[in-house]
Scaffold this motif. Structure first.
Motif, PDB file in Angstrom:
ATOM      1  N   LYS A  65      19.559  15.339  31.120  1.00  0.00           N
ATOM      2  CA  LYS A  65      20.889  14.726  31.018  1.00  0.00           C
ATOM      3  C   LYS A  65      20.955  13.528  30.078  1.00  0.00           C
ATOM      4  O   LYS A  65      21.998  12.942  29.873  1.00  0.00           O
ATOM      5  N   SER A  77      25.156  19.764  27.456  1.00  0.00           N
ATOM      6  CA  SER A  77      26.004  19.681  28.639  1.00  0.00           C
ATOM      7  C   SER A  77      27.074  20.767  28.638  1.00  0.00           C
ATOM      8  O   SER A  77      27.312  21.430  29.660  1.00  0.00           O
ATOM      9  N   SER A  78      27.722  20.956  27.511  1.00  0.00           N
ATOM     10  CA  SER A  78      28.774  21.975  27.417  1.00  0.00           C
ATOM     11  C   SER A  78      28.207  23.370  27.679  1.00  0.00           C
ATOM     12  O   SER A  78      28.823  24.180  28.394  1.00  0.00           O
ATOM     13  N   LYS A  81      27.237  23.702  31.486  1.00  0.00           N
ATOM     14  CA  LYS A  81      28.416  23.855  32.337  1.00  0.00           C
ATOM     15  C   LYS A  81      29.067  25.231  32.138  1.00  0.00           C
ATOM     16  O   LYS A  81      29.545  25.854  33.095  1.00  0.00           O
ATOM     17  N   TYR A  85      29.654  27.811  35.184  1.00  0.00           N
ATOM     18  CA  TYR A  85      30.979  28.341  35.507  1.00  0.00           C
ATOM     19  C   TYR A  85      30.983  29.868  35.443  1.00  0.00           C
ATOM     20  O   TYR A  85      31.489  30.551  36.341  1.00  0.00           O
ATOM     21  N   GLU A 203      24.810  18.937  40.796  1.00  0.00           N
ATOM     22  CA  GLU A 203      25.870  18.152  40.183  1.00  0.00           C
ATOM     23  C   GLU A 203      27.234  18.801  40.444  1.00  0.00           C
ATOM     24  O   GLU A 203      27.331  20.016  40.647  1.00  0.00           O
ATOM     25  N   ASP A 204      28.268  17.979  40.409  1.00  0.00           N
ATOM     26  CA  ASP A 204      29.637  18.488  40.441  1.00  0.00           C
ATOM     27  C   ASP A 204      29.974  18.916  39.010  1.00  0.00           C
ATOM     28  O   ASP A 204      30.159  18.079  38.123  1.00  0.00           O
ATOM     29  N   ALA A 206      32.507  20.118  37.501  1.00  0.00           N
ATOM     30  CA  ALA A 206      33.795  19.711  36.921  1.00  0.00           C
ATOM     31  C   ALA A 206      33.768  18.290  36.382  1.00  0.00           C
ATOM     32  O   ALA A 206      34.423  17.977  35.386  1.00  0.00           O
ATOM     33  N   TYR A 207      32.985  17.418  37.030  1.00  0.00           N
ATOM     34  CA  TYR A 207      33.013  16.001  36.669  1.00  0.00           C
ATOM     35  C   TYR A 207      31.714  15.515  36.031  1.00  0.00           C
ATOM     36  O   TYR A 207      31.609  14.336  35.669  1.00  0.00           O
ATOM     37  N   PHE A 208      30.762  16.382  35.874  1.00  0.00           N
ATOM     38  CA  PHE A 208      29.475  15.949  35.314  1.00  0.00           C
ATOM     39  C   PHE A 208      29.613  15.503  33.860  1.00  0.00           C
ATOM     40  O   PHE A 208      30.259  16.153  33.050  1.00  0.00           O
ATOM     41  N   GLU A 209      28.988  14.381  33.539  1.00  0.00           N
ATOM     42  CA  GLU A 209      28.877  13.895  32.165  1.00  0.00           C
ATOM     43  C   GLU A 209      27.425  13.529  31.905  1.00  0.00           C
ATOM     44  O   GLU A 209      26.737  13.021  32.802  1.00  0.00           O
TER      45      GLU A 209
END
Length: 222
Positions: A65, A77-78, A81, A85, A203-204, A206-209
């Protein structure tokens, strides 16, 4: 458990697949030009082929991360995720600096300081116990000078990462060793990713950065 590991925080674009703690396949390349956007999905395809698995057989995604390259972290990250999804599987995130110390734990160093090159004389760095791997000093963006880490001059210290090359020219640490050839790698995500998977430490999505540590600084064209 079969986990796809992605590490894009540095010049090393790295992808690994593991079954539990067993490494099935590793694809990675260090490039001065940061080729994550060109190479990441190709490496994922190659790693799946090497592990003789389909994407649908993956149980989780683990991601380095950061801190590190802003663009590299965005790409990693993209992608992570998107996989989570699409496959409806969990995301695991691990500090990229921490993964750099794994090969050197228990080698008679009091402290291990991983460093990722930032810009000019700046590095992303943290300090870990050389035996247990416990965090001694939090991850920070640090501008190096002759007094940096001087409080550890009486310790046996190992500095690892491409940022260690800058440090070697400056630091007044007489008993320090430097290894600037080490980069964050997907293969070093495996051990912690398995541990987090077993504890459902996810991790969540939707909100992970990513762990950027500092804001992106663009350069305006003339």
């Amino acid at each position: 458990m079969k986990i796809l590991h992605l590490e894009t925080s540095s010049k090393n674009c790295s992808v690994a697949i593991s079954d539990g703690e067993e490494l099935l396949c590793l694809c990675e390349e260090v490039s001065e030009n940061y080729k994550q956007s060109e190479s990441l999905h190709t490496f994922v395809q190659w790693a799946l082929e090497g592990a003789e698995l389909s994407l649908q057989e993956i149980d989780a995604i683990s991601l380095g991360k950061g801190p590190g390259s802003y663009t590299g972290l965005r790409i990693g990250s993209s992608s992570a995720k998107g996989f989570c999804y699409g496959l409806k599987i969990p995301l695991i995130a691990i500090n990229s600096l921490y993964t750099m110390i794994e090969p050197f734990l228990g080698q008679n160093y009091d402290l291990i300081i991983p460093m990722i090159d930032a810009r000019r004389m700046e590095v992303y760095a943290a300090v870990y116990d050389g035996n247990s791997g416990h965090l001694i000093s939090e991850t920070e963006a640090k501008i190096l000078d002759e007094q940096s880490f001087i409080e550890y001059q009486d310790k046996k210290v190992l500095l690892v990462g491409d940022g260690a090359l800058k440090a070697k020219e400056l630091l007044q640490l007489s008993s320090a060793d430097f290894n600037h050839t080490v980069y964050p790698s997907a293969k070093f995500l495996i051990k912690d990713a398995v541990k987090k998977y077993k504890h459902e430490d996810f991790e969540d999505i939707a909100y992970f950065e990513p762990f950027y540590l500092k804001e992106f600084q663009g350069v305006k064209k003339k």
